[in-house]
Design a protein around this motif. Structure first.
Motif, PDB file in Angstrom:
ATOM      1  N   ARG A   1     -27.480  12.102  -2.550  1.00 52.85           N
ATOM      2  CA  ARG A   1     -26.563  13.160  -2.089  1.00 52.85           C
ATOM      3  C   ARG A   1     -27.267  14.512  -2.077  1.00 52.85           C
ATOM      4  O   ARG A   1     -27.142  15.283  -1.111  1.00 52.85           O
ATOM      5  CB  ARG A   1     -25.333  13.210  -3.003  1.00 52.85           C
ATOM      6  N   ALA A   2     -28.013  14.819  -3.141  1.00 52.33           N
ATOM      7  CA  ALA A   2     -28.746  16.085  -3.208  1.00 52.33           C
ATOM      8  C   ALA A   2     -29.763  16.187  -2.079  1.00 52.33           C
ATOM      9  O   ALA A   2     -29.931  17.249  -1.466  1.00 52.33           O
ATOM     10  CB  ALA A   2     -29.449  16.198  -4.565  1.00 52.33           C
ATOM     11  N   MET A   3     -30.446  15.088  -1.797  1.00 53.85           N
ATOM     12  CA  MET A   3     -31.432  15.081  -0.720  1.00 53.85           C
ATOM     13  C   MET A   3     -30.777  15.353   0.633  1.00 53.85           C
ATOM     14  O   MET A   3     -31.269  16.174   1.418  1.00 53.85           O
ATOM     15  CB  MET A   3     -32.161  13.737  -0.683  1.00 53.85           C
ATOM     16  N   LYS A   4     -29.682  14.666   0.904  1.00 50.55           N
ATOM     17  CA  LYS A   4     -29.029  14.838   2.207  1.00 50.55           C
ATOM     18  C   LYS A   4     -28.481  16.248   2.355  1.00 50.55           C
ATOM     19  O   LYS A   4     -28.527  16.833   3.455  1.00 50.55           O
ATOM     20  CB  LYS A   4     -27.927  13.796   2.390  1.00 50.55           C
ATOM     21  N   ASN A   5     -27.972  16.838   1.280  1.00 45.60           N
ATOM     22  CA  ASN A   5     -27.513  18.229   1.307  1.00 45.60           C
ATOM     23  C   ASN A   5     -28.597  19.159   1.832  1.00 45.60           C
ATOM     24  O   ASN A   5     -28.331  20.115   2.555  1.00 45.60           O
ATOM     25  CB  ASN A   5     -27.120  18.700  -0.097  1.00 45.60           C
ATOM     26  N   MET A   6     -29.857  18.892   1.442  1.00 42.65           N
ATOM     27  CA  MET A   6     -30.958  19.803   1.743  1.00 42.65           C
ATOM     28  C   MET A   6     -31.831  19.333   2.912  1.00 42.65           C
ATOM     29  O   MET A   6     -32.840  19.956   3.216  1.00 42.65           O
ATOM     30  CB  MET A   6     -31.824  19.995   0.494  1.00 42.65           C
ATOM     31  N   GLY A   7     -31.453  18.221   3.552  1.00 42.32           N
ATOM     32  CA  GLY A   7     -32.155  17.792   4.755  1.00 42.32           C
ATOM     33  C   GLY A   7     -33.337  16.887   4.536  1.00 42.32           C
ATOM     34  O   GLY A   7     -34.169  16.715   5.436  1.00 42.32           O
ATOM     35  N   LEU A   8     -33.464  16.281   3.358  1.00 45.34           N
ATOM     36  CA  LEU A   8     -34.528  15.313   3.085  1.00 45.34           C
ATOM     37  C   LEU A   8     -33.971  13.900   3.235  1.00 45.34           C
ATOM     38  O   LEU A   8     -32.782  13.663   2.991  1.00 45.34           O
ATOM     39  CB  LEU A   8     -35.104  15.494   1.685  1.00 45.34           C
TER      40      LEU A   8
END
Length: 244
Positions: A23-30
């Motif tokens: 979830r954290a990755m998708k929030n930031m575009g990774l």
């Protein structure tokens, strides 16, 4: 550049944390996630915590060793929460973002996170060019895995959104050769250790931190492919002369 950054989780115990990281990755575009021998994955808790980042979990690569996760990466950064016996180049998340963002689009970067209870081992950290440390409150330094990933990926996104040209090192020219991949560096270190043992400079019974210090020396330089080939050619020439 964000699409070339790989988040690597080592031996994650709680599957919910894997979902939180996705979830954290998708929030930031990774989107590139690699899992090294997770305790439980796939798992319903991971899907629940992902909260819509199911695609990150579906594409996640599960591998047996850290070397497998890093093999094709050019720059490897390990997360470290404490000082080590042998100091290593250490940056904070903002400094890391300023280093990573100007790199060529072909450069693959891995950011490695360790176990929830004890982080990365010294051997794992010695496979990294640099270490990144999040400067948390010393009186309460425990940071959830997903939160740590969120902090670092936030800085990476901010550096991609805003101009960080001023923070880029001035080498006088753009680099002309692709950086060496992790697998190439590991082969070089194996070759170096073999040669040093043959010439009796390294005593396997009393190594005295020689190889970790040599790792630090070469990784600090971030060698390219040609430099690694030259070094290995030198090692082979030394071995041939000694054997003759």
């Amino acid at each position: 550049m964000l699409e070339n950054i790989r988040i690597v989780l080592v031996n994650t115990t709680h599957p919910g944390n894997i979902g939180g990281v996705a979830r954290a990755m998708k929030n930031m575009g990774l989107s590139d996630l690699s899992l090294v021998k997770p305790k439980k994955f796939p798992h319903a808790d991971a899907l629940a915590r992902a909260s819509g980042a199911d695609d990150i979990l579906a594409r996640a690569q599960v591998v047996e060793t850290l070397d497998d996760a890093l093999a094709d990466c050019h720059l490897v950064v390990g997360t470290s929460a404490r000082s080590r016996t042998i100091p290593w180049p250490l940056v904070n998340p903002r400094e890391l973002a300023a280093i990573v963002t100007p790199l060529p689009q072909t450069t693959r970067v891995a950011i490695v996170f360790g176990r929830e209870d004890r982080g990365l081992t010294n051997d794992e950290l010695q496979r990294c060019h640099q270490h990144v440390h999040i400067p948390v409150n010393e009186q309460f330094s425990s940071l959830n895995l997903a939160a740590a990933v969120q902090v670092i990926t936030y800085e990476l996104r901010m550096a991609n959104v805003f101009d960080v040209t001023a923070a880029r090192p001035d080498w006088g020219t753009d680099w002309d050769v692709e950086l060496a991949e992790s697998r190439e560096l590991e082969l070089m270190f194996d070759h170096l250790e073999q040669m040093l043992t043959e010439v009796e400079f390294l005593d396997p019974e009393k190594p005295r931190n020689l190889m970790p210090r040599l790792r630090r020396l070469f990784l600090r330089a971030v060698p390219d492919k040609i430099e690694v080939n030259v070094l290995r050619g030198m090692l082979s020439a030394i071995q041939k002369r000694c054997r003759d």
